[in-house]
Design a protein around this motif. Sequence first.
Motif, PDB file in Angstrom:
ATOM      1  N   LEU A   1      -4.864  -3.373  -7.708  1.00  0.00           N
ATOM      2  CA  LEU A   1      -5.503  -4.404  -6.876  1.00  0.00           C
ATOM      3  C   LEU A   1      -6.916  -4.002  -6.495  1.00  0.00           C
ATOM      4  N   PRO A   2      -7.881  -4.916  -6.639  1.00  0.00           N
ATOM      5  CA  PRO A   2      -9.208  -4.576  -6.129  1.00  0.00           C
ATOM      6  C   PRO A   2      -9.154  -4.492  -4.612  1.00  0.00           C
ATOM      7  N   ARG A   3      -9.866  -3.553  -4.080  1.00  0.00           N
ATOM      8  CA  ARG A   3      -9.826  -3.365  -2.625  1.00  0.00           C
ATOM      9  C   ARG A   3     -10.939  -4.163  -1.984  1.00  0.00           C
TER      10      ARG A   3
ATOM     11  N   CYS B   1      -0.914  -1.043  -5.738  1.00  0.00           N
ATOM     12  CA  CYS B   1      -2.243  -0.972  -5.130  1.00  0.00           C
ATOM     13  C   CYS B   1      -3.266  -0.398  -6.085  1.00  0.00           C
ATOM     14  N   LEU B   2      -2.801   0.331  -7.073  1.00  0.00           N
ATOM     15  CA  LEU B   2      -3.735   0.895  -8.045  1.00  0.00           C
ATOM     16  C   LEU B   2      -4.404  -0.201  -8.862  1.00  0.00           C
TER      17      LEU B   2
ATOM     18  N   GLU C   1      -5.787  -8.383   6.140  1.00  0.00           N
ATOM     19  CA  GLU C   1      -6.036  -6.951   5.932  1.00  0.00           C
ATOM     20  C   GLU C   1      -6.970  -6.359   6.978  1.00  0.00           C
TER      21      GLU C   1
ATOM     22  N   ARG D   1      -3.741   1.821   5.419  1.00  0.00           N
ATOM     23  CA  ARG D   1      -4.748   0.806   5.074  1.00  0.00           C
ATOM     24  C   ARG D   1      -5.270   0.183   6.342  1.00  0.00           C
TER      25      ARG D   1
ATOM     26  N   MET E   1      -8.513  -0.611   7.141  1.00  0.00           N
ATOM     27  CA  MET E   1      -9.645  -1.528   6.940  1.00  0.00           C
ATOM     28  C   MET E   1     -10.578  -1.478   8.138  1.00  0.00           C
TER      29      MET E   1
ATOM     30  N   THR F   1      -9.098   4.011  -4.746  1.00  0.00           N
ATOM     31  CA  THR F   1      -8.133   2.951  -4.940  1.00  0.00           C
ATOM     32  C   THR F   1      -7.717   2.811  -6.383  1.00  0.00           C
ATOM     33  N   GLN F   2      -8.728   2.890  -7.251  1.00  0.00           N
ATOM     34  CA  GLN F   2      -8.418   2.522  -8.619  1.00  0.00           C
ATOM     35  C   GLN F   2      -7.967   3.685  -9.489  1.00  0.00           C
TER      36      GLN F   2
ATOM     37  N   CYS G   1      -4.214   6.746  -2.660  1.00  0.00           N
ATOM     38  CA  CYS G   1      -4.152   5.551  -1.824  1.00  0.00           C
ATOM     39  C   CYS G   1      -2.750   5.310  -1.303  1.00  0.00           C
ATOM     40  N   LEU G   2      -1.763   5.845  -2.009  1.00  0.00           N
ATOM     41  CA  LEU G   2      -0.394   5.658  -1.536  1.00  0.00           C
ATOM     42  C   LEU G   2      -0.171   6.348  -0.202  1.00  0.00           C
ATOM     43  N   LEU G   3      -0.964   7.355   0.054  1.00  0.00           N
ATOM     44  CA  LEU G   3      -0.757   8.142   1.270  1.00  0.00           C
ATOM     45  C   LEU G   3      -1.661   7.688   2.414  1.00  0.00           C
ATOM     46  N   LEU G   4      -2.679   6.926   2.052  1.00  0.00           N
ATOM     47  CA  LEU G   4      -3.652   6.546   3.083  1.00  0.00           C
ATOM     48  C   LEU G   4      -3.209   5.289   3.815  1.00  0.00           C
TER      49      LEU G   4
ATOM     50  N   THR H   1       0.814  -1.204   0.000  1.00  0.00           N
ATOM     51  CA  THR H   1       0.000   0.000   0.000  1.00  0.00           C
ATOM     52  C   THR H   1       0.847   1.253   0.000  1.00  0.00           C
ATOM     53  N   GLN H   2       1.890   1.218   0.826  1.00  0.00           N
ATOM     54  CA  GLN H   2       2.577   2.474   1.057  1.00  0.00           C
ATOM     55  C   GLN H   2       3.733   2.745   0.093  1.00  0.00           C
ATOM     56  N   ARG H   3       4.259   1.719  -0.485  1.00  0.00           N
ATOM     57  CA  ARG H   3       5.453   1.969  -1.290  1.00  0.00           C
ATOM     58  C   ARG H   3       5.277   1.686  -2.769  1.00  0.00           C
ATOM     59  N   SER H   4       4.285   0.898  -3.098  1.00  0.00           N
ATOM     60  CA  SER H   4       4.254   0.453  -4.481  1.00  0.00           C
ATOM     61  C   SER H   4       2.968   0.887  -5.158  1.00  0.00           C
ATOM     62  N   PRO H   5       3.053   1.303  -6.406  1.00  0.00           N
ATOM     63  CA  PRO H   5       1.841   1.681  -7.126  1.00  0.00           C
ATOM     64  C   PRO H   5       0.981   0.465  -7.477  1.00  0.00           C
TER      65      PRO H   5
END
Lengths: 419, 419
Positions: free
Chosen positions: A30-32, A27-28, A39, B32, B34, B21-22, B27-30, A21-25
């Motif tokens: 991945l379905p949440r 997450c864009l 999680e 996670r 849940m 998310t999509q 989302c990189l800053l949030l 989530t925090q370091r890699s794009p």
Amino acid sequence: MTPRPPTLLFRPRLLSSAINTQRSPACLLLPRTMSSAAEFKQAPHKLLVIPGPIEVSDEVLYANAHPSMSHVSPDFVPVFGDCIRMTREVVLSKEGQPFLIAGSGTLGWDQVASNLIQPGENALVLHTGYFGDSFTECLEIYGAKVDQLKAEVGGVVATEEIESALKAKKYRLLTFTHVDTSTGVLSDAKAIAETVRRVSPETLVILDGVCSVASEELRMDAWGIDVVLTASQKGLGVPPGLSILVASPKAIKVFEERTAPVASYYASWKKWLPIMKAYEAGKPAYFATPPVNLIYAYHTSLSAITKNAPSLEERFELHRAASKQIKDTAAELGLKQLPLKPEYAAMGMSALYFPSGMSAADVLPSLGAKGIVVAGGLHAAVKDKYFRVGHMGLTAVDGQRGDIQTVTNALKEVFGAKK
Amino acid sequence: MTPRPPTLLFRPRLLSSAINTQRSPACLLLPRTMSSAAEFKQAPHKLLVIPGPIEVSDEVLYANAHPSMSHVSPDFVPVFGDCIRMTREVVLSKEGQPFLIAGSGTLGWDQVASNLIQPGENALVLHTGYFGDSFTECLEIYGAKVDQLKAEVGGVVATEEIESALKAKKYRLLTFTHVDTSTGVLSDAKAIAETVRRVSPETLVILDGVCSVASEELRMDAWGIDVVLTASQKGLGVPPGLSILVASPKAIKVFEERTAPVASYYASWKKWLPIMKAYEAGKPAYFATPPVNLIYAYHTSLSAITKNAPSLEERFELHRAASKQIKDTAAELGLKQLPLKPEYAAMGMSALYFPSGMSAADVLPSLGAKGIVVAGGLHAAVKDKYFRVGHMGLTAVDGQRGDIQTVTNALKEVFGAKK
């Protein structure tokens, strides 16, 4: 050896998800869904350190949010079967018969009173607080004749007293509260069972372990306990709603040989025994719908306790250590314990008198303001003079949470200031 | 007017989270966490369309994963109080006294049998399937003398029969299963209550609504029902583990005037009535620990049913419509219903005979392979000859889910192929 906290097993997945989530794009893409245990994180809340319900892990709460399942489905039946087997493990019994029934701990009393004693038979209740009176009332409703041996507040019943009572009259069963939640008094289960076995071997030994199972040392088979009854929301670390009971083969024999009809429908072992046997054998059966989600939650917690580190034995030690920290701090602050001697004090909770001039109205809100929920008094004789701190389950065994430190710091701030 | 599905109220938050998310690097800053209801989504699973437990919404499951809370905390007490009030609303009663107790639906029978009838008094049980026999057994255990009026399989007891029975003997209470889960037979609650009121007004009318509350039309006050008992896992859309009962002022009076002691401890209204009154008044009280998490879940579901759209009245209509779709499809496929007449058939479930040459061993796995879980037979007389489909709660009222279409398509595939 420092035992590894049980939740550690789940952490690597949590961490990798956090890194994603925090370091890699990534997450864009991945379905949440939030539909994985790794999680899920429970909402922020005050630290719950009452003597039950206790703090529940994210994994157990996630299991409690399991999608709805049929209680007779091939997916659920083995989960229930596992819970029966692991319940045996958690009370250190090889041959005991577990009963897992939707209800609160109190339902365990109805099970004992309606299945194991017949109208007119005698019961001996060892009374170390509020729960001795309630169990007495329950036994009497089902027709038992009850004698009480009453300890002074904070004390336990002396072995000699138990011995003379057992010699004077024939008792079908003896009950005691392993840890009386109202006083924090721990009874010596091993010594009580030993006394009964020696003086009146036909008397069943009934241990009310609602506030002791999985937090206090308890060896059902080795000590010769006939019934351990408990509930899900204390040392077992699950939300409330499940009555848990384990009966020895001797207790089952007494049940099977009773001549009077079982005086309850919902608590009747005539109904539940075949159900428990079927589920353990991997077959579905129906009497009343089990609390399916809570069984998933219980399965998750039992797996952590019986299969992961720390082991059950290590957990006993960790509860001892947590208890010592709380009680040492209380002593430093001049807070007297309700149990009259250190050996009568539970490991999973502490009952502490307020210093003179302080009351629940001062202390509970001060601790609440620091995000800590403790409990007030419950024993009628001293209700307003003391408070109770729970240190069972996660709070005691997962050192990484720092709960014990949080509590001792808060106690120092609240009581130290008044010294 | 097309009612709005109840979950729609929650969807905007779900959508915005999905958009974040999509589409956005935000989302990189949030973190996670849940930990919000809007983000929680239950794990993928087969569609559960048995007559209970039923499909449970993400919101309700998330509430079931609520952080552990004290059962006497100022945060929890009003939640319990709200549940008591909304339980009244859901059975359309102004003055009924709800009882919410950890247990399964069966515990409601023990409540009736131990609080409302005294040993030696007469009970009349209308028998439309499996559950009539069980309720009879429960009443007898507590000392009632029970007469049964037994309908043929798939039928209901004729009003004339009820009338002559009531004229022939004085009954303290009459019980009937509103929808018998074993047969899908719906009894005419309004007509039964009317008959009792007319012929024997002192007889209490006890409705077993385990499989009817919130899915079948039920008007406790208007129809003159004295007790509605149910459970959480059917029309109410919550996991199993909560016994729910509402007693009329007349029933409470009968309880208060009883001379024999209440013959149960755990089911005793002497214990529970003060607790329910205290919680409704916003004050904590203790008899046995309530199933705190399940109460949060129940609160979430009751709020959707009583405060959101579709309304309770619209829900009755939506269940009728869903039932018609399933039953019309079954008829097209040549599947005969177990209820002998359309007016005896429940709206929340369907009990359907297999066509000749087919059995549960063929059909249930075929539907299972399509991701659909239905239930086998339960009534002993015809157990292997039929299966049961549940269409209560979300499945019936949330059209966006498409559950009814999914089920009718699957039925067509499985049974159409054999035509």
